[in-house]
Design a protein around this motif. Sequence first.
Motif, PDB file in Angstrom:
ATOM      1  N   ALA A   1      21.468 -16.524  33.314  1.00  0.00           N
ATOM      2  CA  ALA A   1      22.119 -15.556  34.196  1.00  0.00           C
ATOM      3  C   ALA A   1      22.328 -14.230  33.481  1.00  0.00           C
ATOM      4  O   ALA A   1      21.909 -13.178  33.957  1.00  0.00           O
ATOM      5  CB  ALA A   1      23.455 -16.093  34.702  1.00  0.00           C
ATOM      6  N   ILE A   2      22.997 -14.276  32.310  1.00  0.00           N
ATOM      7  CA  ILE A   2      23.324 -13.055  31.568  1.00  0.00           C
ATOM      8  C   ILE A   2      23.173 -13.297  30.065  1.00  0.00           C
ATOM      9  O   ILE A   2      23.599 -14.328  29.547  1.00  0.00           O
ATOM     10  CB  ILE A   2      24.774 -12.598  31.836  1.00  0.00           C
ATOM     11  CG1 ILE A   2      25.039 -12.436  33.328  1.00  0.00           C
ATOM     12  CG2 ILE A   2      25.060 -11.288  31.125  1.00  0.00           C
ATOM     13  CD1 ILE A   2      26.483 -12.132  33.652  1.00  0.00           C
ATOM     14  N   SER A   3      22.594 -12.316  29.398  1.00  0.00           N
ATOM     15  CA  SER A   3      22.537 -12.321  27.942  1.00  0.00           C
ATOM     16  C   SER A   3      23.086 -11.002  27.434  1.00  0.00           C
ATOM     17  O   SER A   3      22.756  -9.940  27.963  1.00  0.00           O
ATOM     18  CB  SER A   3      21.096 -12.509  27.455  1.00  0.00           C
ATOM     19  OG  SER A   3      21.049 -12.484  26.036  1.00  0.00           O
ATOM     20  N   SER A   4      23.949 -11.074  26.421  1.00  0.00           N
ATOM     21  CA  SER A   4      24.462  -9.860  25.789  1.00  0.00           C
ATOM     22  C   SER A   4      23.787  -9.650  24.444  1.00  0.00           C
ATOM     23  O   SER A   4      23.447 -10.600  23.750  1.00  0.00           O
ATOM     24  CB  SER A   4      25.978  -9.949  25.588  1.00  0.00           C
ATOM     25  OG  SER A   4      26.675  -9.458  26.706  1.00  0.00           O
ATOM     26  N   SER A   5      23.631  -8.396  24.074  1.00  0.00           N
ATOM     27  CA  SER A   5      22.933  -8.054  22.835  1.00  0.00           C
ATOM     28  C   SER A   5      23.805  -8.351  21.620  1.00  0.00           C
ATOM     29  O   SER A   5      24.971  -8.739  21.739  1.00  0.00           O
ATOM     30  CB  SER A   5      22.553  -6.573  22.846  1.00  0.00           C
ATOM     31  OG  SER A   5      23.694  -5.782  22.578  1.00  0.00           O
ATOM     32  N   SER A   6      23.229  -8.105  20.449  1.00  0.00           N
ATOM     33  CA  SER A   6      23.960  -8.326  19.203  1.00  0.00           C
ATOM     34  C   SER A   6      24.872  -7.159  18.851  1.00  0.00           C
ATOM     35  O   SER A   6      25.581  -7.195  17.852  1.00  0.00           O
ATOM     36  CB  SER A   6      22.978  -8.578  18.066  1.00  0.00           C
ATOM     37  OG  SER A   6      22.109  -7.472  17.917  1.00  0.00           O
TER      38      SER A   6
END
Length: 199
Positions: A148-153
């Motif tokens: 659904a959602i991925s956040s960056s580093s």
Amino acid sequence: GGKLDILGGTLGQSEKSTEFGTMAGVLYVGGAGVEVNMYGGTLLGGTTTVNGGCVGIYGGTFNMYGGIMENNAVPTEYTVVKNEDGTESSLEIAGCGGALYNRGNVNMYGGIIRGNEALRGGGIYNDKFVYLFAGTIADNYSYSYGGAISSSSSSNAEMHIGSVEQIGTMLFSGNHAIRAGGALYSNTSSPIMIYGNAE
């Protein structure tokens, strides 16, 4: 900055964005003070080789109150490149955010994000601020992290689901990721804050 209100209708992609470097399949949002409000309608069928199969946000704010983003993709493709020694290698071209790629501000108060796919963040890839108050993110697919959602580093990337003042109903359903985070994936540097219940 400017302002765009999407009230209804269907907006798709008239020509596939296959050139390397294209940063949004259907709608590009960029610049300080730019605001896009989606109240209804459908954004669908966008494809790009970099980031944001449907919407790419590179500054400004995208508010989703209703409507649908569906069947958008950032497909994984391969191209042949020549090395310095004359040999050839296969280079993977793949991006993030099947429906939406964010480097600005996203607020979701309603609507549906479904049936999108990308290498990371089948529905949304976040590299700045995402606030999810209500709506549905369903049946999205990631070839690696965050169905659904991925956040960056980046330590500047934050994801908030609900808030102390406003707790709505945020539904995640049927999302899938090959490696990790069927619904949500966050790198250790980017926090997720959940208020109330996320189903």
